[in-house]
Design a protein around this motif. Structure first.
Motif: not given
Length: 330
Positions: A50-66
């Motif tokens: 996929d285009d970037a990595a995504a990690v869930r921070l909590d129930g709603e938010r995710a960090i997207v890194s590329t």
């Protein structure tokens, strides 16, 4: 002295990417690995490219890194900086995220090219980050035989509303938000010095509005079209989603000057490698060689490819149940 930056690199822009088949072999041993005690849940990693990595921070938010960087695609350093920054930010938009902070990645032949050109490149990157509302804070530089520039970008997204390349479903239309052809025009620019304002305009346009439109339309499957060309990125999406993609070649938007550039032979090695990679799994019997090359053209800072419809983006095909080919072009 006037410097032509494209003459200081063996290739230009996303056409310099390692071919997708070779890259998949390189990273295959990394799939499924991870820390014993992760700081967050990995939502998107290496599995489907996929285009970037995504990690869930909590129930709603995710960090997207590329991260993304490349050699000069145009001779003007300010425009190169703008293009490279827009291209790097695009990976966050392609995941449905909002860029928050970026850092510069600069490789520079310090004994060959003056640093005022590097400063102009950085200024172009800063201008696009400012347009995107993304902080640009610091970065890293190295002495390198070829000039290269790009960004590492961190964004945020709603964890359960990510745009992914593995969620396409049969029956969904395919839309493309930017025309193809910047790759062949960049190749012609490198060879002849001709400038193509329409290509620069496409490459410096952020995909922010397209990402917002996709979110508003409830779209969940997307990718952006960059170095692997429309056919390459579409093949990855179809494979990850377990479907076949059918493309109406006549509906695909293409920059006017690009068709002449292909006919005159301004085709990068990266584009030809893209076509070689998809050909065994793609039915191209419905189009001529020039059209096939345009569909495989290695784009730099291309548009979003969406499994759904948004205003202003032409529908170029559809997803259908998985058949013998990954992509069928008509």
């Amino acid at each position: 002295m006037a410097y032509r930056l494209t003459q200081y690199a063996h290739g230009g822009g996303c056409a310099c990417k390692i071919p997708p088949g070779e890259l998949e072999q390189v990273v295959s041993g990394l799939v499924g690995t991870g820390p014993a005690r992760p700081a967050g849940e990995l939502l998107v990693g290496l599995d489907d490219g996929d285009d970037a990595a995504a990690v869930r921070l909590d129930g709603e938010r995710a960090i997207v890194s590329t991260t993304d960087f490349f050699t000069p695609v145009v001779d003007d350093p300010y425009d190169w900086g703008r293009i490279a920054a827009a291209n790097a930010l695009s990976d966050v938009y392609a995941m449905g995220g909002t860029p928050v902070v970026a850092v510069n990645l600069l490789c520079w032949p310090r004994e060959t090219l003056p640093f005022d050109l590097a400063a102009e490149t950085l200024r172009g990157g800063a201008a696009v980050c400012a347009e995107a509302g993304c902080h640009l804070a610091g970065g890293h530089s190295v002495d390198d035989p070829e000039p290269k520039y790009g960004l590492a970008v961190t964004g945020v997204a709603e964890a359960d509303r990510l745009l992914r390349n593995d969620t396409g479903r049969a029956g969904q239309p395919l839309s493309l938000t930017k025309p193809l052809g910047v790759g062949v025009l960049n190749t012609r620019h490198k060879a002849t010095g001709e400038t193509f304002d329409e290509a620069i305009a496409v490459m410096t346009t952020l995909n922010a509005d397209a990402a917002r439109a996709a979110s508003a339309a409830g779209i969940g499957c997307a990718t952006d079209v960059t170095g692997f060309g429309l056919l390459g990125h579409l093949a990855k999406l179809a494979r990850a989603s377990g479907v076949t993609a059918v493309v109406d070649a006549a509906a695909v938007p293409v920059l006017d000057a690009a068709r002449d550039a292909v006919r005159e032979g301004y085709v990068s090695g990266g584009t030809r490698r893209n076509l070689d990679w998809v050909r065994p799994h793609t039915d191209l019997t419905g189009v001529d060689d020039a059209t096939a090359l345009l569909l495989a053209d290695a784009q730099t800072s291309g548009g979003l490819l969406l499994a759904g419809e948004v205003p202003g983006a032409p529908v170029i095909g559809e997803l259908v149940p998985r058949g013998p080919e990954t992509v069928v072009v008509r």
